[in-house]
Design an enzyme around this catalytic site. Structure first.
Site, mmCIF file in Angstrom:
data_model
loop_
_atom_site.group_PDB
_atom_site.id
_atom_site.type_symbol
_atom_site.label_atom_id
_atom_site.label_comp_id
_atom_site.label_asym_id
_atom_site.label_seq_id
_atom_site.Cartn_x
_atom_site.Cartn_y
_atom_site.Cartn_z
ATOM 1 N N LYS A 20 67.715 28.441 35.494
ATOM 2 C CA LYS A 20 67.604 28.211 36.483
ATOM 3 C C LYS A 20 68.598 27.245 37.394
ATOM 4 C CE LYS A 20 63.038 30.544 37.563
ATOM 5 N NZ LYS A 20 61.781 29.639 39.009
ATOM 6 N N TYR A 60 63.884 39.590 40.962
ATOM 7 C CA TYR A 60 62.490 39.832 41.673
ATOM 8 C C TYR A 60 61.728 40.895 42.079
ATOM 9 C CZ TYR A 60 62.375 35.045 40.093
ATOM 10 O OH TYR A 60 62.753 33.403 39.135
ATOM 11 N N ASN A 123 61.205 24.736 39.475
ATOM 12 C CA ASN A 123 60.736 25.051 38.461
ATOM 13 C C ASN A 123 61.468 25.067 37.357
ATOM 14 O OD1 ASN A 123 61.060 27.733 39.016
ATOM 15 N ND2 ASN A 123 58.704 27.884 38.922
ATOM 16 N N HIS A 126 63.220 30.504 33.997
ATOM 17 C CA HIS A 126 62.255 31.639 33.971
ATOM 18 C C HIS A 126 61.905 32.491 32.745
ATOM 19 C CE1 HIS A 126 61.780 35.957 35.148
ATOM 20 N NE2 HIS A 126 62.285 36.089 34.129
ATOM 21 N N GLU A 137 64.243 43.421 32.645
ATOM 22 C CA GLU A 137 64.705 41.934 32.438
ATOM 23 C C GLU A 137 66.291 42.381 32.148
ATOM 24 O OE1 GLU A 137 62.720 38.152 32.871
ATOM 25 O OE2 GLU A 137 61.219 39.353 34.762
HETATM 26 N N1 UDP Z 1 57.342 30.824 43.771
HETATM 27 C C1 UDP Z 1 57.675 29.985 44.446
HETATM 28 N N2 UDP Z 1 56.400 29.895 44.984
HETATM 29 C C2 UDP Z 1 55.303 29.916 45.196
HETATM 30 C C3 UDP Z 1 55.330 30.883 43.884
HETATM 31 C C4 UDP Z 1 56.420 30.868 43.121
HETATM 32 O O1 UDP Z 1 58.403 28.697 44.860
HETATM 33 O O2 UDP Z 1 54.064 29.704 45.649
HETATM 34 C C5 UDP Z 1 58.709 30.837 42.724
HETATM 35 C C6 UDP Z 1 59.414 30.403 41.415
HETATM 36 O O3 UDP Z 1 60.879 29.149 41.072
HETATM 37 C C7 UDP Z 1 58.423 30.693 40.235
HETATM 38 C C8 UDP Z 1 59.310 32.574 40.862
HETATM 39 O O4 UDP Z 1 58.910 31.937 42.841
HETATM 40 O O5 UDP Z 1 59.532 30.758 39.389
HETATM 41 C C9 UDP Z 1 58.644 33.350 40.442
HETATM 42 O O6 UDP Z 1 57.326 33.425 40.666
HETATM 43 P P1 UDP Z 1 56.369 33.741 39.426
HETATM 44 O O7 UDP Z 1 54.865 33.654 40.438
HETATM 45 O O8 UDP Z 1 56.766 35.391 38.715
HETATM 46 O O9 UDP Z 1 56.613 32.585 38.641
HETATM 47 P P2 UDP Z 1 56.332 32.781 37.044
HETATM 48 O O10 UDP Z 1 56.833 33.980 36.437
HETATM 49 O O11 UDP Z 1 58.201 32.601 36.833
HETATM 50 O O12 UDP Z 1 56.636 31.338 36.568
HETATM 51 MG MG MG Z 2 57.006 35.777 37.366
#
Ligand code: UDP
Ligand code: MG
Length: 160
Positions: A20, A60, A123, A126, A137
């Site tokens: 990211k 997303y 974080n 991805h 994706e």
């Molecule tokens: N995210 C956020 N706040 C939250 C949960 C998710 O900003 O409370 C962001 C975070 O960058 C995350 C992304 O949204 O990686 C996508 O969320 P997902 O639940 O798909 O998590 P991932 O698959 O990336 O672990």
């Molecule tokens: Mg995800």
């Protein structure tokens, strides 16, 4: 699908992994690539992309009702990302393990998120969460001809 000499099945999968904008800015592209390479996974596509808001909203789209959705899309558009496709047996689930949990504070040391970040909204990486979402994706981020078919010389030392 390949059959080895003892008739067990090695199902090859592909997953979409992206460093990211914060991971790119913080110099974590090489570290991310290194961990997938050293595990034994095969890199089959990689490019740097400044993604548009529309593209990120599509990426997303399952999260569009979440309160963090617009902030997430702004963050993801705030700089270039490095998009990759990695291939190997079990790479989707193991890719998620290499990343750690969504929340860095739930992520163990030894994972990318456990080792290199603090905040869920920054974080750094991805990874696709299922074989189905990986397919979606990969198709969203890469043209068919950008995915390279090649045999690694390590293949027969990684798979029996
Ligand atoms: N995210 C956020 N706040 C939250 C949960 C998710 O900003 O409370 C962001 C975070 O960058 C995350 C992304 O949204 O990686 C996508 O969320 P997902 O639940 O798909 O998590 P991932 O698959 O990336 O672990
Ligand atoms: Mg995800």
């Amino acid at each position: 699908v390949r059959f080895n000499h003892f008739f067990s099945v090695v199902a090859m999968e592909q997953t979409f992994i992206a460093v990211k904008p914060d991971g790119v800015q913080r110099g974590l592209v090489g570290e991310t690539v290194r961990r997938f390479e050293q595990k034994g996974f095969k890199l089959v596509a990689m490019k740097m992309v400044q993604a548009s808001s529309a593209h990120l909203e599509e990426h997303y789209k399952d999260l569009k009702e979440k309160p963090f959705f617009s902030g997430l899309c702004t963050y993801m558009a705030s700089g270039p990302v490095v998009a990759m496709v990695w291939e190997g047996s079990g790479v989707v689930a193991m890719g998620r393990m290499l990343l750690g949990e969504t929340k860095p504070q739930d992520s163990l040391p030894g994972t990318l998120r456990g080792d290199f970040c603090i905040n869920v909204g920054r974080n750094i990486v991805h990874g696709s969460d299922s074989v189905e979402s990986a397919k979606r994706e990969i198709a969203l981020w890469f043209k068919r001809e950008e995915i390279v078919t090649w045999k690694s010389c390590t293949h027969d030392w990684l798979y029996e």
